[in-house]
Structure formats: structure tokens, C-alpha cells
Design a protein around this motif. Sequence first.
Motif, PDB file in Angstrom:
ATOM      1  N   ALA A 195       0.901  -1.308  -0.305  1.00  0.00           N
ATOM      2  CA  ALA A 195       0.191  -0.397   0.447  1.00  0.00           C
ATOM      3  C   ALA A 195       0.843   1.311   0.051  1.00  0.00           C
ATOM      4  O   ALA A 195       2.123   1.372   0.630  1.00  0.00           O
ATOM      5  N   THR A 196       0.156   2.546  -0.899  1.00  0.00           N
ATOM      6  CA  THR A 196       1.012   3.261  -1.235  1.00  0.00           C
ATOM      7  C   THR A 196       0.398   4.396  -0.292  1.00  0.00           C
ATOM      8  O   THR A 196      -0.792   5.188  -1.325  1.00  0.00           O
ATOM      9  N   ARG A 197       0.483   5.686   1.139  1.00  0.00           N
ATOM     10  CA  ARG A 197      -0.133   6.996   1.031  1.00  0.00           C
ATOM     11  C   ARG A 197       0.423   7.867   1.438  1.00  0.00           C
ATOM     12  O   ARG A 197       1.374   7.710   1.743  1.00  0.00           O
ATOM     13  N   VAL A 198       0.170   9.205   1.209  1.00  0.00           N
ATOM     14  CA  VAL A 198       0.868  10.092   1.626  1.00  0.00           C
ATOM     15  C   VAL A 198       0.670  10.702   3.265  1.00  0.00           C
ATOM     16  O   VAL A 198      -0.589  10.344   3.474  1.00  0.00           O
ATOM     17  N   GLN A 199       1.151  11.396   3.785  1.00  0.00           N
ATOM     18  CA  GLN A 199       1.184  11.230   5.593  1.00  0.00           C
ATOM     19  C   GLN A 199       1.997  12.347   5.503  1.00  0.00           C
ATOM     20  O   GLN A 199       2.320  13.561   5.146  1.00  0.00           O
ATOM     21  N   THR A 200       0.675  12.927   6.523  1.00  0.00           N
ATOM     22  CA  THR A 200       1.063  14.602   6.771  1.00  0.00           C
ATOM     23  C   THR A 200       1.328  14.465   8.341  1.00  0.00           C
ATOM     24  O   THR A 200       0.836  13.831   9.337  1.00  0.00           O
ATOM     25  N   VAL A 201       3.150  14.278   8.874  1.00  0.00           N
ATOM     26  CA  VAL A 201       3.178  14.329  10.060  1.00  0.00           C
ATOM     27  C   VAL A 201       2.651  16.291  10.689  1.00  0.00           C
ATOM     28  O   VAL A 201       1.867  17.082  10.318  1.00  0.00           O
ATOM     29  N   SER A 202       3.074  15.745  12.183  1.00  0.00           N
ATOM     30  CA  SER A 202       2.146  16.778  12.929  1.00  0.00           C
ATOM     31  C   SER A 202       2.890  18.443  12.735  1.00  0.00           C
ATOM     32  O   SER A 202       2.078  19.234  12.459  1.00  0.00           O
ATOM     33  N   ASP A 203       3.628  18.729  11.979  1.00  0.00           N
ATOM     34  CA  ASP A 203       4.428  20.221  12.362  1.00  0.00           C
ATOM     35  C   ASP A 203       4.300  20.168  10.537  1.00  0.00           C
ATOM     36  O   ASP A 203       5.057  21.076   9.570  1.00  0.00           O
ATOM     37  N   GLY A 204       3.357  19.696   9.888  1.00  0.00           N
ATOM     38  CA  GLY A 204       2.843  20.015   8.079  1.00  0.00           C
ATOM     39  C   GLY A 204       3.600  19.364   7.063  1.00  0.00           C
ATOM     40  O   GLY A 204       3.085  19.605   6.324  1.00  0.00           O
TER      41      GLY A 204
END
Length: 191
Positions: A73-82
Motif C-alpha cells: 500500500a502507498t499513501r501520503v501522510q502529513t506529520v504534526s509539523d505539516g
Amino acid sequence: MLQEYLDQLFDAFKEGICISDVEGTVVHLNRRHAEITGIPREEMLGHSVMEFVKRGRLDVVLNPEVMRTGQPATRVQTVSDGRKLILEANPVFDAQGKLVLCITFLRDVTMLSEMREQMSVQKELLEAFQQLAGHFLIILHIQIMRIQAGQFQHEQLRSLFSLSCLIQALARLLQDLAIGRHYCCPASLAC
């Protein structure tokens, strides 16, 4: 023998690496994972990846999907600092074909976005320079014809020199941009 070098091998990757078991518990992280996510290795090891989603530290984890489907699986993730990360997770099977682990690679694509923006600005500068250079050549041709016809005065020669100086500065800027130097103000255009 290979087992004793695994930490060093995983730390050699530029991508962050997270290995979790079938329950989603983190069993291994490389050093780069902590650098990319901002979550210390010690804080994640032995904990469920879902805990970090619940706490708002991560917005996407792929372990549940990979464990459910047995497929990458492949996805885009946004971490807490953006910052934006690309996650690529793959299933790991034992000798009997049973799904036992999920290995996820993280790549920070924030820098790629910033580089695209810089390239866009440089492209605009190049286009502007090409237009200016075209206009300058036309003006220069006209002024040379006026000089040859004896219709030029001292003030006009000074203006022509200033214009020539500007074109030279723009040419230097274009060369610098072509080799990767970056500027944030027009002060670099001085003759």
C-alpha cells in the motif's frame, strides 16, 4: 551473522523504516524514521502504530490495511509539523506464507515540493530575461543605427551603457541560476 548488523544496515537508508507486527506493534525503526517523523525511536518501539494516530502525531498508518489485504500500500501522510511524507508499506511472509510483519518506508516529499517551487521561480526569471534580452537587442540595434547616422547625444550614450550593464547583470544571474545558485533580492543584479 547478518542479525548483528541489521541496525547499521537499516540506518544506512535515506528513507525512514518502520517494521510492525500483525497487531501493529512497532518492532523496529531506523534512525531516519525518528528524524523524518519527529517521534523518538524509544517512544514508538513496543507501541501500536494506531496510538500515534489517536494522539494526532500521525494521520495515516498502513499496517492495518497491509495486514488485512496482504498487499503493498502507498499513501501520503502529513506529520504534526505539516510536512508531507510518502509511505510505502509491504507485507512480509514467513516460510509457510503466513503474513508476519509489515515494513513501511517513509520519504519526506516536502523538499521535493520546495524544489518544484524554486524551479518554477527560476523558470519565470528565465522567461523574463529572454523577453528583456529580445527587447534589448532591438533597442541596441536601433541605437547603433542612430550612432551611425550621427543622431546620438552624450546622455543617450549613458542610458545605453546603463541598459547594457543591466543586461550583463541579468546574464550573470541567469548563469548563476543555471548552476544552482539562489537569490532572494535584486541586490545581486548590480554591475
